[in-house]
Design a protein around this motif. Sequence first.
Motif, mmCIF file in Angstrom:
data_model
loop_
_atom_site.group_PDB
_atom_site.id
_atom_site.type_symbol
_atom_site.label_atom_id
_atom_site.label_comp_id
_atom_site.label_asym_id
_atom_site.label_seq_id
_atom_site.Cartn_x
_atom_site.Cartn_y
_atom_site.Cartn_z
ATOM 1 N N SER A 43 0.759 -1.256 0.018
ATOM 2 C CA SER A 43 0.125 -0.074 0.153
ATOM 3 C C SER A 43 0.967 1.241 -0.203
ATOM 4 O O SER A 43 2.079 1.089 0.148
ATOM 5 C CB SER A 43 -0.834 -0.094 1.274
ATOM 6 O OG SER A 43 -0.042 0.188 2.293
ATOM 7 N N GLY A 44 0.180 2.386 -0.251
ATOM 8 C CA GLY A 44 1.127 3.559 -0.218
ATOM 9 C C GLY A 44 1.397 3.793 1.160
ATOM 10 O O GLY A 44 2.694 4.212 1.470
ATOM 11 N N PHE A 54 -1.338 14.193 4.381
ATOM 12 C CA PHE A 54 -2.353 12.786 4.219
ATOM 13 C C PHE A 54 -2.577 12.352 5.764
ATOM 14 O O PHE A 54 -1.645 12.301 6.470
ATOM 15 C CB PHE A 54 -1.871 11.716 3.412
ATOM 16 C CG PHE A 54 -2.786 10.525 3.006
ATOM 17 C CD1 PHE A 54 -4.294 10.798 2.656
ATOM 18 C CD2 PHE A 54 -2.486 9.402 3.728
ATOM 19 C CE1 PHE A 54 -4.810 9.797 2.255
ATOM 20 C CE2 PHE A 54 -3.440 8.361 3.683
ATOM 21 C CZ PHE A 54 -4.643 8.371 2.850
ATOM 22 N N CYS A 61 -0.061 9.777 7.186
ATOM 23 C CA CYS A 61 1.474 10.274 6.847
ATOM 24 C C CYS A 61 1.471 11.192 8.192
ATOM 25 O O CYS A 61 2.472 11.134 8.810
ATOM 26 C CB CYS A 61 1.570 11.136 5.675
ATOM 27 S SG CYS A 61 1.611 10.019 4.004
ATOM 28 N N GLU A 88 4.927 16.351 0.992
ATOM 29 C CA GLU A 88 3.880 16.099 0.290
ATOM 30 C C GLU A 88 3.614 17.432 -0.830
ATOM 31 O O GLU A 88 3.445 18.226 -0.021
ATOM 32 C CB GLU A 88 2.735 15.680 0.629
ATOM 33 C CG GLU A 88 1.677 14.671 0.355
ATOM 34 C CD GLU A 88 0.700 14.589 1.324
ATOM 35 O OE1 GLU A 88 0.925 13.774 2.345
ATOM 36 O OE2 GLU A 88 -0.488 15.042 1.072
ATOM 37 N N VAL A 130 2.287 11.381 -4.798
ATOM 38 C CA VAL A 130 0.946 10.878 -5.115
ATOM 39 C C VAL A 130 0.161 11.690 -5.990
ATOM 40 O O VAL A 130 -0.423 11.468 -6.889
ATOM 41 C CB VAL A 130 0.189 10.628 -3.773
ATOM 42 C CG1 VAL A 130 -1.509 10.101 -4.181
ATOM 43 C CG2 VAL A 130 0.814 9.427 -3.279
ATOM 44 N N SER A 148 1.626 6.152 -3.518
ATOM 45 C CA SER A 148 0.534 5.137 -3.300
ATOM 46 C C SER A 148 -0.083 4.841 -4.878
ATOM 47 O O SER A 148 -0.635 5.654 -5.282
ATOM 48 C CB SER A 148 -0.621 5.989 -2.599
ATOM 49 O OG SER A 148 -1.962 5.047 -2.827
ATOM 50 N N THR A 170 -2.239 2.916 -5.454
ATOM 51 C CA THR A 170 -3.751 2.735 -5.583
ATOM 52 C C THR A 170 -4.282 3.880 -6.169
ATOM 53 O O THR A 170 -5.736 3.637 -6.501
ATOM 54 C CB THR A 170 -4.174 2.899 -3.950
ATOM 55 O OG1 THR A 170 -3.000 2.154 -2.873
ATOM 56 C CG2 THR A 170 -5.323 2.669 -3.284
HETATM 57 C C1 LIG Z 1 -3.825 7.713 -0.478
HETATM 58 C C2 LIG Z 1 -2.437 8.358 -0.032
HETATM 59 C C3 LIG Z 1 -1.553 7.688 0.789
HETATM 60 C C4 LIG Z 1 -1.843 6.508 1.304
HETATM 61 O O1 LIG Z 1 -1.835 5.323 0.185
HETATM 62 P P1 LIG Z 1 -2.612 3.808 0.567
HETATM 63 O O2 LIG Z 1 -2.455 3.117 -0.868
HETATM 64 O O3 LIG Z 1 -4.121 4.192 0.936
HETATM 65 O O4 LIG Z 1 -1.876 3.268 1.779
HETATM 66 C C5 LIG Z 1 -0.327 8.216 1.132
HETATM 67 N N1 LIG Z 1 -0.222 9.699 0.584
HETATM 68 C C6 LIG Z 1 -1.121 10.234 -0.054
HETATM 69 C C7 LIG Z 1 -0.862 11.729 -0.577
HETATM 70 C C8 LIG Z 1 -2.360 9.641 -0.411
HETATM 71 O O5 LIG Z 1 -3.169 10.325 -1.267
#
Ligand SMILES: *Cc1c(COP(=O)(O)O)cnc(C)c1O
Length: 400
Positions: free
Chosen positions: A90-91, A116, A119, A159, A190, A210, A212
């Motif tokens: 996962s992220g 996030f 984080c 970020e 991200v 991430s 995701t």
């Molecule tokens: C979604 C997100 C994460 C976490 O990622 P997951 O895959 O949900 O664990 C971390 N940083 C940012 C900026 C995100 O948008």
Amino acid sequence: MNKEDPADRTWRRATRLVRGGTRRSPFDETSEALFMTSGYVYATAEEAERAFTGEHQRFVYSRFANPTIEMFQTRMALLEGAGLCRATASGMAAVFAALMCQLEAGDRVVSSRALFGSCHFIVTELLPRYGIESLLVDGTDMDQWRAALDRPTACVFLETPSNPGLDVIDLRAVADLAHGVGARVVVDNVFATPLLQQPLDLGADIVVYSTTKHIDGQGRSLGGAILTNDAAFVEDPLTPFLRNTGPALSPFNAWLLLKGLETLEVRMARHCANARAVAEFLDGRPGVGRVLYPGLPSHPQHALASAQMSDGGSVVAFDLDGGKDAAFRLLNALRLIDISNNLGDAKSLITHPATTTHQRLDAAERRRMGVGDGLVRFSAGLEDVADLIEDLDRALTAAV
Ligand SMILES: *Cc1c(COP(=O)(O)O)cnc(C)c1O
């Protein structure tokens, strides 16, 4: 081992996204093979012994390496222009491993405040439990970075653009200050994706994703990635940390992510165009306060965003004058756009960060991060933008 064909690095970006890192099996399949296996077999006990001494480099266990995951890692490294990539489940696993593998008690971490939610938890709650000092600064204020980076520091984490307030941080300037006090710079990229912003070229040491979000981009899987040019860092501490703590990506998700990368460039162009059109529609609309989109000239760091990003991204944040009540009325009145805390999906999604992704923070910290009660975060999907604007128009008329 990120195995690649020497041709991979001479290809242009769109070609790398479709073909980079592909290693065909003896069956000559067109689509990347999915090696759904946890283990591997050895012809002899001697071969197993040689595999474990490292004398014979081969797959031994999918917590360490897997052919499908390796194809994904290689394609990501080619996309980022990074030497190496390690995929995670996962992220958050990527963020946690990138930080925790290198930190120890007594170290100091400086981070931007607009993070996030998870984080923010790692930096402000988890690290101090292990004797690691952490300090948050307003990432858009270079004076705060200068004041914070006035003594030896192990790590800088940030970020940009940030979630959900879309603060844009000067990567080059922060990296220069960080390197002056011996800190490694870890950037959560991200929101920009590897297509819109290349932090390693701007001085970052490590980039995390991430996957995701836009890299899968179709709401199907969790995943993460850590990228760097620092081969010594990957060899130790990162690889032993990953091998022994086990945040391994599923081969199935790696396969989905390979498919996601094939269409990433095509999708991002639509995501950005849709987000920009929605931001322009919202800007100046009665009942709507600030509209935050890095691609809009009214964004507080628009000049910086234009210099370090090639487009504005897929996310727009905006304030409703009527606060939480108006935000809830808007979300509830939408018929097409879904209420969801995810982002970077083919489907347009909307969320109220103060009561979802950033709910755990106290109200004062939320205010410092710019997450007011009227703030709404919109993730532009791939639909026809006219339908998105009609949906927002109707819901705003009902809500404000
Ligand atoms: C979604 C997100 C994460 C976490 O990622 P997951 O895959 O949900 O664990 C971390 N940083 C940012 C900026 C995100 O948008």
